[in-house]
Design a protein around this motif. Structure first.
Motif, PDB file in Angstrom:
ATOM      1  N   ASN A  10      -3.379 -11.227 -14.150  1.00 52.27           N
ATOM      2  CA  ASN A  10      -4.225 -11.641 -13.024  1.00 52.27           C
ATOM      3  C   ASN A  10      -3.610 -11.072 -11.751  1.00 52.27           C
ATOM      4  O   ASN A  10      -2.497 -11.443 -11.390  1.00 52.27           O
ATOM      5  N   LEU A  11      -4.328 -10.170 -11.108  1.00 51.89           N
ATOM      6  CA  LEU A  11      -3.824  -9.590  -9.860  1.00 51.89           C
ATOM      7  C   LEU A  11      -4.528 -10.215  -8.671  1.00 51.89           C
ATOM      8  O   LEU A  11      -5.763 -10.263  -8.644  1.00 51.89           O
ATOM      9  N   PRO A  12      -3.761 -10.662  -7.678  1.00 55.10           N
ATOM     10  CA  PRO A  12      -4.409 -11.095  -6.436  1.00 55.10           C
ATOM     11  C   PRO A  12      -5.157  -9.917  -5.829  1.00 55.10           C
ATOM     12  O   PRO A  12      -4.806  -8.747  -6.078  1.00 55.10           O
ATOM     13  N   PRO A  13      -6.188 -10.169  -5.022  1.00 56.26           N
ATOM     14  CA  PRO A  13      -6.979  -9.064  -4.447  1.00 56.26           C
ATOM     15  C   PRO A  13      -6.129  -7.993  -3.756  1.00 56.26           C
ATOM     16  O   PRO A  13      -6.408  -6.805  -3.904  1.00 56.26           O
ATOM     17  N   ALA A  14      -5.097  -8.395  -3.030  1.00 55.48           N
ATOM     18  CA  ALA A  14      -4.270  -7.408  -2.330  1.00 55.48           C
ATOM     19  C   ALA A  14      -3.544  -6.494  -3.318  1.00 55.48           C
ATOM     20  O   ALA A  14      -3.410  -5.288  -3.082  1.00 55.48           O
ATOM     21  N   MET A  15      -3.083  -7.031  -4.442  1.00 54.37           N
ATOM     22  CA  MET A  15      -2.393  -6.212  -5.436  1.00 54.37           C
ATOM     23  C   MET A  15      -3.379  -5.347  -6.224  1.00 54.37           C
ATOM     24  O   MET A  15      -3.061  -4.227  -6.607  1.00 54.37           O
ATOM     25  N   ASP A  16      -4.573  -5.856  -6.460  1.00 56.76           N
ATOM     26  CA  ASP A  16      -5.602  -5.057  -7.114  1.00 56.76           C
ATOM     27  C   ASP A  16      -5.927  -3.845  -6.239  1.00 56.76           C
ATOM     28  O   ASP A  16      -6.016  -2.713  -6.737  1.00 56.76           O
ATOM     29  N   ASP A  17      -6.079  -4.068  -4.950  1.00 59.79           N
ATOM     30  CA  ASP A  17      -6.351  -2.976  -4.011  1.00 59.79           C
ATOM     31  C   ASP A  17      -5.172  -1.997  -3.968  1.00 59.79           C
ATOM     32  O   ASP A  17      -5.371  -0.779  -3.918  1.00 59.79           O
ATOM     33  N   TYR A  18      -3.953  -2.519  -3.998  1.00 64.34           N
ATOM     34  CA  TYR A  18      -2.735  -1.702  -4.000  1.00 64.34           C
ATOM     35  C   TYR A  18      -2.725  -0.776  -5.223  1.00 64.34           C
ATOM     36  O   TYR A  18      -2.436   0.417  -5.104  1.00 64.34           O
ATOM     37  N   LEU A  19      -3.081  -1.303  -6.390  1.00 63.12           N
ATOM     38  CA  LEU A  19      -3.139  -0.487  -7.598  1.00 63.12           C
ATOM     39  C   LEU A  19      -4.245   0.557  -7.476  1.00 63.12           C
ATOM     40  O   LEU A  19      -4.033   1.735  -7.776  1.00 63.12           O
TER      41      LEU A  19
END
Length: 185
Positions: free
Chosen positions: A106-115
């Motif tokens: 489960n990625l927080p939105p900021a980490m999803d965007d980072y990826l």
């Protein structure tokens, strides 16, 4: 019950758990969300699974971009003044882009965007570019990140399940790794 039948039954009872432990885990439908350091499946639907020899050939030919997703705890924000903080060192495959903490289920939105941004930069916006995603051996982080890259529309994803453990075991070169700056969470 006859003695041979009883002996066979006992043998099955004793061998079955060992056989079950030797079987490779099945691919989950979603992402793995716990126990990330555990045996991984032999496959990832939609991705090519690499051996160390395969990964080395891609690396030597410079035909793919290597993405390291090894987690890295961030420096705590409220450390007392004077506290010394030392990041744990990480060595990875030379030339890799290190996107830490992008392999969680489960990625927080900021980490999803980072990826997403990291993969776009690594591939130069080409969703058909070869991405080689890895971490350590028996690490679901790389499996999750490779699966996520496929979900983002990347069509040439390779997963290297032995990661730096396999790479170092083959006595291939590594270099000190420096992560891409993470977003504030």
């Amino acid at each position: 019950m006859s003695q041979p039948v009883a002996a066979a039954l006992v043998a099955v009872i004793l061998v079955a758990p060992a056989f079950a432990q030797q079987q490779e885990p099945f691919e989950p439908e979603g992402y793995r969300t716990d126990n990330y350091r555990a045996p991984v499946p032999a496959t990832l639907v939609g991705a090519r699974v690499l051996t160390t020899a395969d990964a080395e050939a891609i690396w030597r030919a410079k035909s793919g971009v290597f993405i390291d997703v090894m987690p890295r705890p961030p420096k705590p924000k409220n450390l007392p003044e004077g506290t010394v903080w030392r990041d744990a060192p990480r060595r990875n495959i030379p030339g890799s882009l290190w996107l830490p903490d992008t392999g969680y289920g489960n990625l927080p939105p900021a980490m999803d965007d980072y990826l997403r941004r990291g993969l776009a930069a690594a591939s130069h916006g080409d969703k058909s570019a070869l991405l080689v995603i890895y971490c350590l051996a028996d690490c679901w982080m790389s499996w999750n990140a490779a699966k996520r890259a496929l979900a983002y529309g990347y069509s040439n994803v390779a997963w290297y399940p032995d990661g730096t453990d396999g790479w170092e075991h083959a006595k291939l070169p590594t270099e000190d790794a420096h992560p891409e700056p993470r977003p504030e969470q």
